[in-house]
Enzyme design. Structure first.
Site, short mmCIF file in Angstrom:
data_model
loop_
_atom_site.label_atom_id
_atom_site.label_comp_id
_atom_site.label_asym_id
_atom_site.label_seq_id
_atom_site.Cartn_x
_atom_site.Cartn_y
_atom_site.Cartn_z
N TRP A 200 55.94 44.75 27.74
CA TRP A 200 54.62 44.77 28.40
C TRP A 200 54.74 45.08 29.89
CZ3 TRP A 200 49.36 43.74 27.64
CH2 TRP A 200 48.63 43.39 28.78
N ASN B 132 51.99 45.36 33.46
CA ASN B 132 50.65 45.49 34.05
C ASN B 132 50.79 45.95 35.50
OD1 ASN B 132 51.16 42.39 33.61
ND2 ASN B 132 49.69 42.33 35.25
N ASP B 133 50.11 45.38 36.43
CA ASP B 133 49.92 45.94 37.78
C ASP B 133 51.13 46.65 38.41
OD1 ASP B 133 48.14 43.96 37.12
OD2 ASP B 133 48.38 42.81 38.94
N TRP C 281 51.32 40.03 27.43
CA TRP C 281 51.44 39.45 28.78
C TRP C 281 52.21 38.12 28.73
CZ3 TRP C 281 50.16 35.11 31.55
CH2 TRP C 281 50.16 35.23 32.95
N GLU D 247 40.99 40.44 42.54
CA GLU D 247 42.44 40.52 42.40
C GLU D 247 42.92 41.80 43.09
OE1 GLU D 247 43.66 38.48 38.33
OE2 GLU D 247 42.60 40.33 37.90
N ASP E 254 32.77 47.91 28.45
CA ASP E 254 33.66 47.31 27.45
C ASP E 254 34.71 46.40 28.07
OD1 ASP E 254 34.82 49.58 28.60
OD2 ASP E 254 36.19 49.83 26.91
C1 FRU Z 1 45.92 41.50 37.76
C2 FRU Z 1 46.70 40.18 37.76
C3 FRU Z 1 47.04 39.75 39.18
C4 FRU Z 1 48.24 38.87 38.97
C5 FRU Z 1 48.94 39.60 37.84
C6 FRU Z 1 49.68 38.70 36.90
O1 FRU Z 1 46.08 42.20 36.58
O2 FRU Z 1 45.96 39.17 37.08
O3 FRU Z 1 45.98 39.10 39.85
O4 FRU Z 1 49.04 38.78 40.11
O5 FRU Z 1 47.96 40.31 37.14
O6 FRU Z 1 50.40 39.44 35.96
#
Ligand code: FRU
Length: 453
Positions: free
Chosen positions: A23, A25-26, A50, A202, A229
């Site tokens: 996985w 993310n950011d 996550w 965020e 969505d």
């Molecule tokens: C945004 C977020 C951030 C945090 C991170 C945790 O997608 O929620 O605010 O630092 O992802 O993975």
């Protein structure tokens, strides 16, 4: 890390960043250090959903092809045992300085505090002894929701924007310290907010462009009310004051990308002074038969033209022009129609211009359909999701009599730049991998250029 041999490789984009497995993310710590671009990212080393938040790491010479490096940071200290959350990076005195959010023990309220790490080689990152550097308590912030530090230098000062909230909703706090003491002495300097924009913000970012003061953030709790969505969406806005000091409202807010997979973007400045932003395209789960979840957008250069923000994608040199389909005039009206062969394992850069005399349809089977109609000045991108249902994203095409579209198709993802990137829609569309041709139908004035790698 090794590639999983059973992966359906044709679904993996060629130029959109993905992790080798698991996985993401950011984007985090997007920066230039010692002659290379660095992209860190939120990463779960243990699975495709996550959790176990760590910082993955990759480097690139051209922002398009990335080399995967070992993890930069994992959750291994009392102050970040609940997660090494998002943050940013700068170069200072030949060192790579990282600012991130350490999440404390979730059994014990999981407080979020800003922390630091340093590297001298761009490969090994050491968390600093002074951690944590800043908590929300007594600093005009929420004591738990206080995260995603974005830092930048101005003269002899170092600024840090941190996402947080209060009873009015989401906000960004700005802290400031001396450049000479980059890991201590942060004092509250200002607050940016807008009471109508969700309960928590965020991943904030702030920069000046041609004298304009630009802010963006990922707002939680705004989308469902608008019938979208996704509930959490990215907004870009401006500040009226030319100082960040004190409290002020972020105005002129609009969606940064009209496709709701887009989230948590982060920007950096290249050595030649270009402002580049990259965002996460979120996926709830991996495609069937794959072992990676989520990808990044192509990096986008942000510019300002006649007061309008424009995004232009950094694209590979797609030098092979594809022009084997003859243009045909449809019977009965003056519409022109073209069909192109499509290979889902290639990267396409499709550029269409038109005077929007009537309408324009760009169709990839029923997997992704783009329609512009002159009557309501809206552009719609319909994409079929993993559940087989189509979602339609709509972006306004402001009173234009001319239209130009740039569509980048990279296996399982599309990014659409409308009218010189004044609007963008990006969307993941797994089904594109089953498409064998695409067609364009438009007015007698439309023109098309297709490049393919
Ligand atoms: C945004 C977020 C951030 C945090 C991170 C945790 O997608 O929620 O605010 O630092 O992802 O993975």
């Amino acid at each position: 890390m090794t590639l999983n041999k059973t992966d359906k490789t044709y679904l993996r984009p060629i130029y959109h960043f993905t992790s080798e497995k698991n996985w993401i993310n950011d984007p985090n710590g997007f920066s230039y250090y010692k002659g290379q671009y660095h992209l860190f990212y939120q990463y779960n080393p243990l699975g495709t959903s996550w959790g176990n938040m760590s910082w993955g790491h990759a480097v690139s010479d051209d922002l398009l092809t990335w080399i995967h490096l070992p993890l930069a940071m994992v959750q291994d200290k009392p102050y970040d045992i609940g997660g090494v959350f998002s943050g940013s990076a700068i170069e200072l005195d030949d060192k790579h300085l990282i600012y991130y959010t350490g999440v404390g023990d979730p059994q014990n309220s999981g407080e979020q505090k800003q922390c630091g790490a340093v590297s001298t080689d761009g490969l090994h990152y050491e968390k600093i002894d002074q951690n944590p550097l800043l908590s929300g308590l007594n600093h005009q912030a929420h004591n738990i929701d206080f995260r995603d530090p974005k830092v930048w230098l101005v003269g002899d000062k170092l600024y840090m924007a941190v996402a947080t909230k209060d009873q009015k909703g989401g906000k960004i706090n700005i802290y400031r310290t001396e450049k000479a003491t980059p890991f201590s002495g942060f004092q509250w300097f200002g607050t940016l907010q807008n009471p109508d924009m969700g309960f928590m913000w965020e991943c904030p970012d702030y920069f000046e462009l041609e004298g304009e003061h630009i802010v963006y953030f990922s707002a939680m709790g705004v989308g469902k009310k608008l019938g979208m969505d996704q509930d959490h969406l990215v907004y870009i806005g401006r500040l009226m004051n030319d100082t960040l000091a004190g409290t002020q409202e972020v105005t002129a807010l609009s969606l940064m990308d009209y496709g709701t997979d887009f989230y948590a973007p982060q920007s950096m400045v290249t050595p030649d002074g270009r402002r580049i932003v990259i965002g996460w395209l979120r996926m709830a789960e991996p495609f069937e038969g794959c072992h990676w979840t989520g990808m990044m957008t192509l990096p986008r250069e942000v510019t300002l033209s006649e007061g309008k923000i424009q995004y232009s994608p950094i694209v590979p040199d797609t030098s092979r022009m594809l022009d084997i389909a003859p243009m045909s005039i449809l019977e009965g009206d003056k519409k022109r129609h073209r069909i192109y062969p499509y290979s889902p394992t290639k990267f396409y850069d499709i550029h269409i211009t038109d005077r929007i005399e009537a309408s324009l349809d760009l169709v990839f089977g029923d997997e992704a359909v783009i329609q512009v109609t002159n009557s309501d000045k809206q552009l719609r991108l319909s994409r079929k999701g993993m559940d087989g249902n189509a979602t339609i994203y709509t972006a306004p095409v402001e009173g234009a009599t001319e239209l130009n579209l740039r569509l980048l198709v990279d296996r399982s993802v599309v990014e659409l730049f409308i009218n010189d990137g004044t609007k963008v829609i990006s969307a993941i569309a797994e089904g594109l991998c089953n498409v064998t041709s695409f067609s364009v139908t438009g007015s007698e004035y439309f023109d098309i250029e297709v490049k393919c790698l």
